[in-house]
Design a protein around this motif. Structure first.
Motif, mmCIF file in Angstrom:
data_model
loop_
_atom_site.group_PDB
_atom_site.id
_atom_site.type_symbol
_atom_site.label_atom_id
_atom_site.label_comp_id
_atom_site.label_asym_id
_atom_site.label_seq_id
_atom_site.Cartn_x
_atom_site.Cartn_y
_atom_site.Cartn_z
ATOM 1 N N ALA A 99 0.862 -1.183 0.000
ATOM 2 C CA ALA A 99 0.000 0.000 0.000
ATOM 3 C C ALA A 99 0.897 1.231 0.000
ATOM 4 O O ALA A 99 1.985 1.210 0.544
ATOM 5 C CB ALA A 99 -0.872 -0.008 1.241
ATOM 6 N N SER A 100 0.403 2.300 -0.633
ATOM 7 C CA SER A 100 1.252 3.462 -0.839
ATOM 8 C C SER A 100 1.841 3.982 0.475
ATOM 9 O O SER A 100 2.995 4.350 0.525
ATOM 10 C CB SER A 100 0.466 4.562 -1.526
ATOM 11 N N THR B 152 -5.239 -2.427 -3.639
ATOM 12 C CA THR B 152 -4.177 -1.472 -3.363
ATOM 13 C C THR B 152 -2.855 -2.088 -3.783
ATOM 14 O O THR B 152 -2.653 -3.286 -3.668
ATOM 15 C CB THR B 152 -4.127 -1.132 -1.872
ATOM 16 N N THR C 204 -16.983 0.095 2.129
ATOM 17 C CA THR C 204 -16.043 0.282 3.238
ATOM 18 C C THR C 204 -14.663 0.697 2.728
ATOM 19 O O THR C 204 -13.816 1.105 3.510
ATOM 20 C CB THR C 204 -15.891 -1.016 4.053
ATOM 21 N N VAL D 21 -14.235 3.162 0.630
ATOM 22 C CA VAL D 21 -14.276 4.586 0.276
ATOM 23 C C VAL D 21 -13.675 5.399 1.422
ATOM 24 O O VAL D 21 -14.141 5.324 2.556
ATOM 25 C CB VAL D 21 -15.727 5.042 0.015
ATOM 26 N N ILE D 22 -12.611 6.148 1.112
ATOM 27 C CA ILE D 22 -11.965 6.932 2.176
ATOM 28 C C ILE D 22 -11.985 8.409 1.827
ATOM 29 O O ILE D 22 -10.961 9.069 1.843
ATOM 30 C CB ILE D 22 -10.530 6.445 2.438
ATOM 31 N N GLY D 23 -13.153 8.915 1.503
ATOM 32 C CA GLY D 23 -13.277 10.341 1.253
ATOM 33 C C GLY D 23 -14.065 10.625 -0.007
ATOM 34 O O GLY D 23 -14.200 9.758 -0.877
ATOM 35 N N TRP D 24 -14.599 11.857 -0.057
ATOM 36 C CA TRP D 24 -15.406 12.267 -1.199
ATOM 37 C C TRP D 24 -15.011 13.645 -1.678
ATOM 38 O O TRP D 24 -14.575 14.479 -0.892
ATOM 39 C CB TRP D 24 -16.891 12.323 -0.811
ATOM 40 N N GLU E 66 -16.830 12.250 -6.635
ATOM 41 C CA GLU E 66 -15.737 11.298 -6.767
ATOM 42 C C GLU E 66 -15.477 10.626 -5.432
ATOM 43 O O GLU E 66 -15.278 11.293 -4.418
ATOM 44 C CB GLU E 66 -14.468 12.002 -7.267
ATOM 45 N N PHE F 245 -13.052 8.504 -3.152
ATOM 46 C CA PHE F 245 -11.632 8.183 -3.083
ATOM 47 C C PHE F 245 -11.439 6.826 -2.432
ATOM 48 O O PHE F 245 -12.187 6.433 -1.538
ATOM 49 C CB PHE F 245 -10.878 9.240 -2.283
ATOM 50 N N THR F 246 -10.415 6.122 -2.880
ATOM 51 C CA THR F 246 -10.096 4.822 -2.320
ATOM 52 C C THR F 246 -8.595 4.604 -2.452
ATOM 53 O O THR F 246 -7.931 5.271 -3.233
ATOM 54 C CB THR F 246 -10.876 3.708 -3.035
ATOM 55 N N ALA F 247 -8.082 3.670 -1.682
ATOM 56 C CA ALA F 247 -6.647 3.400 -1.768
ATOM 57 C C ALA F 247 -6.339 2.507 -2.960
ATOM 58 O O ALA F 247 -5.203 2.356 -3.358
ATOM 59 C CB ALA F 247 -6.172 2.740 -0.478
ATOM 60 N N SER G 10 -7.349 5.198 -7.462
ATOM 61 C CA SER G 10 -7.418 6.102 -6.307
ATOM 62 C C SER G 10 -8.727 6.862 -6.180
ATOM 63 O O SER G 10 -9.094 7.290 -5.109
ATOM 64 C CB SER G 10 -6.281 7.125 -6.309
ATOM 65 N N GLY G 11 -9.398 7.097 -7.306
ATOM 66 C CA GLY G 11 -10.669 7.802 -7.226
ATOM 67 C C GLY G 11 -11.587 7.333 -8.337
ATOM 68 O O GLY G 11 -11.149 7.123 -9.456
ATOM 69 N N ILE H 32 -14.174 15.944 1.449
ATOM 70 C CA ILE H 32 -14.411 15.394 2.781
ATOM 71 C C ILE H 32 -13.553 14.151 2.956
ATOM 72 O O ILE H 32 -13.575 13.260 2.112
ATOM 73 C CB ILE H 32 -15.900 15.012 2.962
ATOM 74 N N ALA H 33 -12.759 14.107 4.009
ATOM 75 C CA ALA H 33 -11.965 12.916 4.302
ATOM 76 C C ALA H 33 -12.200 12.528 5.750
ATOM 77 O O ALA H 33 -12.195 13.391 6.631
ATOM 78 C CB ALA H 33 -10.486 13.188 4.064
ATOM 79 N N PRO H 34 -12.430 11.239 6.012
ATOM 80 C CA PRO H 34 -12.644 10.812 7.401
ATOM 81 C C PRO H 34 -11.331 10.849 8.180
ATOM 82 O O PRO H 34 -10.290 10.453 7.673
ATOM 83 C CB PRO H 34 -13.163 9.376 7.268
ATOM 84 N N ARG I 181 -9.130 7.733 8.475
ATOM 85 C CA ARG I 181 -8.318 7.249 7.364
ATOM 86 C C ARG I 181 -7.139 8.172 7.040
ATOM 87 O O ARG I 181 -6.472 7.985 6.036
ATOM 88 C CB ARG I 181 -9.175 7.089 6.102
ATOM 89 N N ALA J 275 -4.856 7.336 2.393
ATOM 90 C CA ALA J 275 -4.220 6.268 1.620
ATOM 91 C C ALA J 275 -4.511 6.407 0.133
ATOM 92 O O ALA J 275 -3.849 5.805 -0.695
ATOM 93 C CB ALA J 275 -4.696 4.911 2.110
ATOM 94 N N SER J 276 -5.511 7.206 -0.223
ATOM 95 C CA SER J 276 -5.802 7.411 -1.630
ATOM 96 C C SER J 276 -4.892 8.495 -2.190
ATOM 97 O O SER J 276 -4.763 9.569 -1.611
ATOM 98 C CB SER J 276 -7.264 7.833 -1.811
ATOM 99 N N ALA J 277 -4.259 8.208 -3.325
ATOM 100 C CA ALA J 277 -3.329 9.179 -3.907
ATOM 101 C C ALA J 277 -4.052 10.458 -4.303
ATOM 102 O O ALA J 277 -3.445 11.511 -4.409
ATOM 103 C CB ALA J 277 -2.650 8.563 -5.117
ATOM 104 N N ARG J 278 -5.366 10.385 -4.540
ATOM 105 C CA ARG J 278 -6.110 11.558 -4.979
ATOM 106 C C ARG J 278 -6.900 12.199 -3.848
ATOM 107 O O ARG J 278 -7.541 13.232 -4.058
ATOM 108 C CB ARG J 278 -7.070 11.171 -6.111
ATOM 109 N N THR K 95 -6.021 1.997 5.213
ATOM 110 C CA THR K 95 -6.381 1.725 3.829
ATOM 111 C C THR K 95 -7.752 1.099 3.785
ATOM 112 O O THR K 95 -8.189 0.632 2.812
ATOM 113 C CB THR K 95 -5.371 0.784 3.148
#
Lengths: 515, 162
Positions: A126-127, A316, A443, A445-448, A465, A467-469, A473-474, B97-99, B102, B127-130, B162
């Motif tokens: 993972a990055s 990932t 689960t 999804v780590i951001g919007w 959009e 976001f995910t690892a 990435s998106g 928005i980011a939790p 994470r 963990a997301s590059a974007r 992640t």
């Protein structure tokens, strides 16, 4: 073996070297690459001039020495916590990857390496933090060692004692898919068919060139060239076009066969998905299943026309050269959805084949304006060019054909837009030239992000959009209604957006609550 | 049928000094874009270069006058126990928005212009590059304080995010 490792203290784990047989593989590969230089050195130059032989020998010695140096200075070990790799002589490099970050293990055996029973192991993680390079590669180790590494590195029980160690009896794994040679028909429909022209062309040219033949000296080729020159232009173009198409199709099939020979998708006992394939170069990609965040069905337009598709894993740390995590060759669409379904343990209707919600009419308007405005500018440019340069007078009228093509693409792009929230997945589809249907674990999804240009603001649309690892990435839900977008995101990731949602607008339990 | 995004704007604004920062950046842009034109005009003496330089100056000055106060009104941020939330962009709006659970790294940044004005930015990476969320134009002290609390909160959360 892993049991020993967990008991042993960190420093007691012995360092290991790469397989000594790599000493042959490196120089042979190097010599093959340097062969043209050496050949030129040997062929040119005055006869009797001994010097050039020494140069050729010196190059060979340097290549061999380089290999020995690399073998002597490279060592690796797997401690209970990390994978460590030390390389380099003058410039020492130390790379260390935490084992719980390892996501995929990619084994590649190129033809020369295969002769010596060797494999390159690429470990991707993972990055993680910016400073931490994501992954390392061991070039090369023996096939048995590679298999051992693959199992050990992706074995969750090694660092999670709650899980039982894999049973040797089921260590074979369950086969999920294997090659069906009738899929060869999809090979010409992929973009690699263009690469196919190059591959076949280069191979033929090399062969001809190696024997020192000018194609024009071959009677048949010469006669054909003469006849083509005598024929009307359109016929000549047609013949050349058909020949190129046939070459492209053949090349694509050859590439397909090389890449996907003996393809197998298995679920291993250690909880990984494994793709094995390749005729000359054998590859094996192992994706840790608990790191799988979803699947994508990619349908390039030709493949889509042939009712085909390809399933890719969203995970990932999939390395760039792993072909974007392809789980299979281009296959019939139903097969692609089936593989996505078995890989994710979900019914197709809950992931990539979920019935999608259409996007608002306004989204169609935007697809049309975004396709037609640049095309209109192009057409205008072509007409201007036609007026300025009389010889190019045909450019303007000819460019008009672009307009209906752009319109058709725009309509298709709108038709393909869609999204759906299912029990565990967010499904979104878009694209025309490459239609992509993505099922992303909610689960994961780590951001919007919501993005809105002035035009979209007026049309009441927004790009959402997630976001995910994993993967790209998106993944975006393109041009969805503003209210629907927030409702969708709020429902997909409960509690994340809730404090920020304007409840006056979103009071009605409408679009967000889906079965 | 203009429909607003049903998200309330984040609670906090950037530092009022951020307006100067955005203006200074516009000024730099003017130097970068207009400078070579003026120099060339002076060297070659082609009249049209003078005109393009004038137009460039007009456009950038207009931007510098109008946009920074607009940005100040639009740019907003908020950090709760659960999430980092920002709104930015004067032409293309962007809500991010980011939790917190994470978040992987928290970086503060003070560029030369920002140092001059006592400003700082905080970038929150997931963990997301974007998926990075950037809060710009904060007063330096606020930026440091925010980074500190964010780091504390994220360190309290387990897992590799992640």
């Amino acid at each position: 073996m892993t049991a020993d490792a967990t008991v042993a203290p960190e420093d007691a784990v012995p360092w290991r070297r790469l397989d000594w047989r790599m000493l042959f593989v490196g120089p042979i590969g190097g010599l093959i690459r340097l062969a043209p230089v050496v050949a030129v050195l040997l062929v040119t130059g005055r006869p009797g001039d001994i010097g050039r032989f020494w140069v050729a020998i010196a190059i060979g010695v340097l290549v061999v020495l380089g290999g020995v140096l690399r073998w002597r200075t490279t060592r690796y070990r797997i401690t209970p916590e990390r994978v460590e790799l030390h390389t380099g002589w003058l410039r020492r490099q130390r790379r260390s990857v935490p084992r719980d970050r390892i996501r995929t293990v990619d084994l590649t055996a190129r033809p020369i390496a295969r002769l010596f029973g060797l494999t390159v192991v690429q470990v991707s993680s993972a990055s993680g933090a910016m400073l931490e390079k994501s992954g390392l590669s061991l070039d090369s180790v023996s096939k048995a060692e590679a298999d051992r590494l693959r199992r050990e590195l992706l074995d969750r029980s090694a660092f999670d004692s709650a899980l039982p160690a894999p049973d040797a009896a089921v260590a074979q794994g369950v086969q999920l898919a294997r090659l069906d040679w009738s899929w060869l028909r999809f090979a010409p429909l992929t973009f690699s068919s263009i690469a196919g022209i190059g591959a076949v062309g280069a191979a033929v040219f090399n062969l001809v060139d190696d024997f020192g033949i000018d194609p024009r000296d071959i009677g048949a080729v010469d006669a054909a060239t003469d006849q083509l020159q005598a024929a009307p232009v359109w016929l000549a173009l047609l013949v050349v076009g058909v020949v190129l198409l046939v070459i492209a199709a053949l090349g694509a099939m050859v590439l397909f066969a090389e890449r996907w020979y003996d393809y197998r998708l298995t679920r291993e006992a250690d909880g990984t998905l494994r793709v094995k394939r390749g005729l000359l170069t054998r590859r094996s990609l192992s994706v840790s299943e608990e790191r799988l965040r979803g699947a994508e069905i990619a349908e390039p337009i030709l493949l889509r026309a042939g009712r085909g598709g390809q399933c890719r894993a969203l995970s990932t740390g999939i390395s760039r050269d792993a072909q974007g995590g392809a789980l299979q060759p281009p296959v019939p669409r139903a097969e692609a959805h089936r593989v996505a379904s078995v890989a994710l343990h979900e019914a197709p209707s809950m992931i990539t084949q979920a019935p999608l919600r259409r996007h608002p009419r306004a989204a169609m308007g935007r697809r049309f304006s975004r396709a037609l405005v640049p095309t209109a500018v192009l057409v205008a440019g072509a007409f201007l060019l036609g007026y300025a340069v009389p010889a190019l007078g045909w450019a303007g009228p000819a460019s008009l054909v672009l307009l209906p093509i752009a319109a058709a693409l725009a309509f298709d792009r709108y038709r393909n837009l869609g999204h759906r929230l299912t029990a565990r997945y967010l499904v979104t589809r878009q694209g025309s030239l490459v239609r992509s249907t993505v099922a992303l674990q909610r689960t994961g999804v780590i951001g919007w992000t919501f993005r809105q240009s002035p035009f979209q603001r007026r049309a009441g649309l927004v790009v959402a959009e997630a976001f995910t690892a994993a993967g790209q990435s998106g993944y975006s839900v393109l041009d969805v209604g503003a209210v629907d977008a927030v409702a969708l995101a709020d429902a997909a990731t409960p509690h994340l957006l809730t404090p920020f949602v304007d409840n006056d607008v979103l009071a009605v339990p409408g679009p967000g609550k889906q079965p | 049928m203009s429909v607003a995004l049903p998200l309330r704007p984040p609670a906090h604004q950037a530092s009022p000094r951020a307006v100067h920062w955005w203006r200074l950046r516009a000024g730099l842009l003017l130097v970068v874009l207009g400078g070579p034109q003026v120099v060339l005009w002076w060297l070659i003496g082609a009249g049209w270069l003078g005109w393009t330089a004038l137009v460039t100056a007009g456009l950038v000055a207009g931007y510098g006058l109008v946009v920074p106060p607009l940005l100040y009104r639009i740019h907003r941020w908020e950090v709760t126990d659960q999430a980092v939330y920002t709104l930015s962009g004067w032409l293309v709006r962007e809500w991010r928005i980011a939790p917190i659970s994470r978040v992987q790294t928290v970086d503060t940044e003070h560029g030369p212009l920002q140092q001059l004005l006592g400003l700082g930015s905080v970038t929150v990476t997931t963990a997301s590059a974007r998926g990075a969320v950037k809060i710009t134009g904060l007063a330096a002290a606020d930026a440091a304080e925010l980074a500190r609390t964010l780091t504390e909160t994220t360190q309290a959360t387990a897992g590799d995010a992640t």
